[in-house]
Scaffold this motif. Structure first.
Motif, mmCIF file in Angstrom:
data_model
loop_
_atom_site.group_PDB
_atom_site.id
_atom_site.type_symbol
_atom_site.label_atom_id
_atom_site.label_comp_id
_atom_site.label_asym_id
_atom_site.label_seq_id
_atom_site.Cartn_x
_atom_site.Cartn_y
_atom_site.Cartn_z
ATOM 1 N N HIS A 63 0.833 -1.208 0.000
ATOM 2 C CA HIS A 63 0.000 0.000 0.000
ATOM 3 C C HIS A 63 0.864 1.253 0.000
ATOM 4 C CE1 HIS A 63 -3.634 2.349 0.570
ATOM 5 N NE2 HIS A 63 -2.937 3.105 1.405
ATOM 6 N N LYS A 64 0.554 2.132 -0.951
ATOM 7 C CA LYS A 64 1.183 3.449 -1.014
ATOM 8 C C LYS A 64 0.078 4.493 -1.006
ATOM 9 C CE LYS A 64 5.190 1.947 -3.750
ATOM 10 N NZ LYS A 64 5.940 2.146 -5.027
ATOM 11 N N ASN A 65 0.156 5.438 -0.087
ATOM 12 C CA ASN A 65 -0.853 6.495 -0.019
ATOM 13 C C ASN A 65 -0.875 7.302 -1.316
ATOM 14 O OD1 ASN A 65 -1.651 5.867 2.614
ATOM 15 N ND2 ASN A 65 -0.050 7.160 3.504
ATOM 16 N N ASN A 66 -2.090 7.691 -1.710
ATOM 17 C CA ASN A 66 -2.287 8.517 -2.906
ATOM 18 C C ASN A 66 -1.734 7.861 -4.172
ATOM 19 O OD1 ASN A 66 -3.387 10.648 -1.270
ATOM 20 N ND2 ASN A 66 -1.278 11.195 -0.704
ATOM 21 N N HIS A 67 -1.778 6.543 -4.190
ATOM 22 C CA HIS A 67 -1.307 5.800 -5.353
ATOM 23 C C HIS A 67 -2.508 5.109 -5.985
ATOM 24 C CE1 HIS A 67 1.064 2.905 -7.740
ATOM 25 N NE2 HIS A 67 2.041 3.789 -7.619
ATOM 26 N N GLY A 68 -2.773 5.370 -7.249
ATOM 27 C CA GLY A 68 -4.002 4.900 -7.885
ATOM 28 C C GLY A 68 -4.199 3.404 -7.849
ATOM 29 N N LEU A 69 -3.226 2.652 -8.355
ATOM 30 C CA LEU A 69 -3.331 1.197 -8.398
ATOM 31 C C LEU A 69 -2.394 0.576 -7.378
ATOM 32 C CD1 LEU A 69 -3.496 0.439 -12.238
ATOM 33 C CD2 LEU A 69 -5.357 0.306 -10.569
ATOM 34 N N GLN A 70 -2.963 -0.275 -6.523
ATOM 35 C CA GLN A 70 -2.179 -0.987 -5.526
ATOM 36 C C GLN A 70 -1.950 -2.422 -6.001
ATOM 37 O OE1 GLN A 70 -1.127 0.875 -3.117
ATOM 38 N NE2 GLN A 70 -2.622 2.536 -2.949
ATOM 39 N N ARG A 71 -1.139 -3.162 -5.238
ATOM 40 C CA ARG A 71 -0.863 -4.556 -5.601
ATOM 41 C C ARG A 71 -1.097 -5.481 -4.410
ATOM 42 N NH1 ARG A 71 1.316 -5.733 -10.458
ATOM 43 N NH2 ARG A 71 2.016 -3.963 -11.734
ATOM 44 N N ILE A 72 -1.437 -6.724 -4.732
ATOM 45 C CA ILE A 72 -1.700 -7.749 -3.729
ATOM 46 C C ILE A 72 -0.547 -8.743 -3.735
ATOM 47 C CG2 ILE A 72 -3.254 -9.604 -3.014
ATOM 48 C CD1 ILE A 72 -5.525 -8.094 -4.409
ATOM 49 N N SER A 73 -0.007 -9.023 -2.546
ATOM 50 C CA SER A 73 1.052 -10.016 -2.427
ATOM 51 C C SER A 73 0.482 -11.421 -2.251
ATOM 52 C CB SER A 73 1.965 -9.680 -1.240
ATOM 53 O OG SER A 73 2.911 -10.705 -1.017
ATOM 54 N N GLU A 74 -0.521 -11.538 -1.358
ATOM 55 C CA GLU A 74 -1.162 -12.829 -1.103
ATOM 56 C C GLU A 74 -2.659 -12.611 -0.947
ATOM 57 O OE1 GLU A 74 0.559 -14.859 2.259
ATOM 58 O OE2 GLU A 74 2.514 -13.922 1.901
ATOM 59 N N MET A 75 -3.438 -13.639 -1.256
ATOM 60 C CA MET A 75 -4.890 -13.535 -1.097
ATOM 61 C C MET A 75 -5.485 -14.928 -0.966
ATOM 62 S SD MET A 75 -5.707 -12.502 -5.026
ATOM 63 C CE MET A 75 -5.010 -13.501 -6.364
ATOM 64 N N ARG A 76 -6.562 -15.000 -0.201
ATOM 65 C CA ARG A 76 -7.328 -16.237 -0.098
ATOM 66 C C ARG A 76 -8.747 -15.874 0.308
ATOM 67 N NH1 ARG A 76 -8.485 -18.190 4.923
ATOM 68 N NH2 ARG A 76 -7.492 -17.160 6.707
ATOM 69 N N CYS A 77 -9.660 -16.789 0.074
ATOM 70 C CA CYS A 77 -11.044 -16.566 0.480
ATOM 71 C C CYS A 77 -11.123 -16.596 2.000
ATOM 72 C CB CYS A 77 -11.944 -17.637 -0.127
ATOM 73 S SG CYS A 77 -13.692 -17.406 0.260
ATOM 74 N N ALA A 78 -11.653 -15.531 2.595
ATOM 75 C CA ALA A 78 -11.726 -15.442 4.054
ATOM 76 C C ALA A 78 -12.880 -16.264 4.608
ATOM 77 C CB ALA A 78 -11.874 -13.982 4.483
ATOM 78 N N GLU A 79 -14.031 -16.162 3.982
ATOM 79 C CA GLU A 79 -15.234 -16.848 4.447
ATOM 80 C C GLU A 79 -16.011 -17.310 3.218
ATOM 81 O OE1 GLU A 79 -16.025 -17.412 7.551
ATOM 82 O OE2 GLU A 79 -14.620 -16.104 8.626
ATOM 83 N N PRO A 80 -15.925 -18.573 2.852
ATOM 84 C CA PRO A 80 -16.652 -19.030 1.661
ATOM 85 C C PRO A 80 -18.163 -18.977 1.872
ATOM 86 C CG PRO A 80 -15.708 -20.896 2.839
ATOM 87 C CD PRO A 80 -15.165 -19.660 3.496
#
Length: 224
Positions: A63-80
């Motif tokens: 996360h960068k403040n005032n930055h239009g597009l952010q990036r995801i390092s890891e992700m998973r479904c939290a609650e199916p």
């Protein structure tokens, strides 16, 4: 810097042959746009399924403040979800809600109370059995509190509208505000249709840029 946060997917658009840009309402940073590379490639192992509307995610993000597009390092479904993808009524409501949230969520900062409300409400939609057909109207009335224009009196919902509800519709709106998602109360297709028109008009009076709800036609066709 890496941050852990939960998120609620609102939608995504295709970006290049294999990538997408997803709008996600996050617990830590509010509304954010993330670019996810290679998620549509043959080797992506169906990761695109994580970005269906209203999917609940656990994420590790850059996360960068005032930055239009952010990036995801890891992700998973939290609650199916166990019923929303398989119940046509709930699926139609979820599509309607995702459009509503896209129109109204603007803050790029954390709002814990709002995030908790949305997270709880989506859990409730997945779990409820008897009060599904009233959910979207009840949700919109409750959600207005977090947007800053919750009606202190029921008549505030329609007093600036062209719609003049009958006594039955007034009672229905009061029930939507009074009862929890899990409490059942009687209603008809006419009640739900007229009440939804009134509540949408109420939102339009409060939010100048609200516009039309494009998913309402499908919602009505399915629920009626």
């Amino acid at each position: 810097m890496l941050h852990k946060t939960k998120g609620i997917v609102l939608n995504y658009i295709k970006y290049s042959d294999t990538s997408i840009i997803a709008k996600v309402y996050t617990e830590a940073f509010g509304l954010q746009s993330y670019i996810i590379n290679s998620v549509r490639s043959a080797k992506a192992k169906n990761k695109i399924a994580l970005f269906q509307p209203l999917t609940l995610l656990d994420m590790v993000v850059y996360h960068k403040n005032n930055h239009g597009l952010q990036r995801i390092s890891e992700m998973r479904c939290a609650e199916p979800y166990f019923s929303i993808p398989f119940d046509i009524h709930k699926t139609s409501i979820s599509i309607f809600l995702s459009e509503l949230l896209l129109k109204t969520l603007k803050e790029e900062s954390d709002n814990q109370e709002l995030f908790d409300f949305l997270f709880h409400s989506l859990h409730a939609l997945d779990k409820i059995e008897k009060n599904v057909l009233n959910f979207h109207v009840s949700f919109m009335l409750r959600y207005s509190f977090y947007l800053g224009f919750f009606p202190q009196e029921t008549k505030s919902v329609w007093e600036n509208s062209l719609y003049k509800p009958s006594a039955e519709i007034i009672t229905y709106l009061e029930n939507c505000m009074k009862y929890t998602y899990f409490e059942s109360f009687s209603s008809t297709n006419v009640h739900r249709r007229e009440a939804l028109d009134i509540v949408i008009a109420f939102y339009k009076n409060q939010i100048e840029s609200f516009g039309d709800m494009h998913s309402i036609g499908v919602l009505r066709e399915v629920l009626e």
